[in-house]
Design a protein around this motif. Structure first.
Motif: not given
Length: 115
Positions: A4-19
């Motif tokens: 299982x290969x996961x991707x898309x995490x990271x640092x984001x500001x409050x109110x932001x989005x990630x996939x």
């Protein structure tokens, strides 16, 4: 060998989005469901969202209305679109696949939401 290969995490500001994405390979038998869990420091791992092979979805109360889970069955890939992120969403997010021949977990991807 199942992977299982996961991707898309990271640092984001409050109110932001990630996939987040999780691609499963090496699973010879049918996949019943795919999902995302998360674990914050000092807390137990908890369900965020899951989706069955038939497309039924299940969300944690904390994710309802902000997160959307989807899957591409042809690619054995599950996605988690996370909007309106909050600092309390900070955690390691794990992909989980329930297949006919077993349950598999990804290695986890860090999501950090700054205030």
């Amino acid at each position: 060998q199942v992977q299982l290969v996961e991707s898309g995490g990271g640092l984001v500001q409050h109110g932001g989005s990630l996939r987040l994405s999780c691609a499963a390979s090496g699973i010879s038998f049918g996949i019943n469901s795919m999902g995302w869990y998360r674990q914050a420091p000092g807390k137990q791992r908890e369900l965020v969202a899951a989706i069955t092979s038939g497309g039924s979805t299940n969300y944690a109360d904390s994710a309802q209305g902000r997160f959307t889970i989807s899957r591409d069955s042809a690619k054995n890939t599950v996605y988690l679109q996370m909007n309106s992120l909050k600092p309390e969403d900070t955690a390691v997010y794990y992909c989980k696949v329930v297949a006919v021949n077993g349950v598999y977990w990804g290695q986890g991807t860090q999501v950090t939401v700054s205030s």
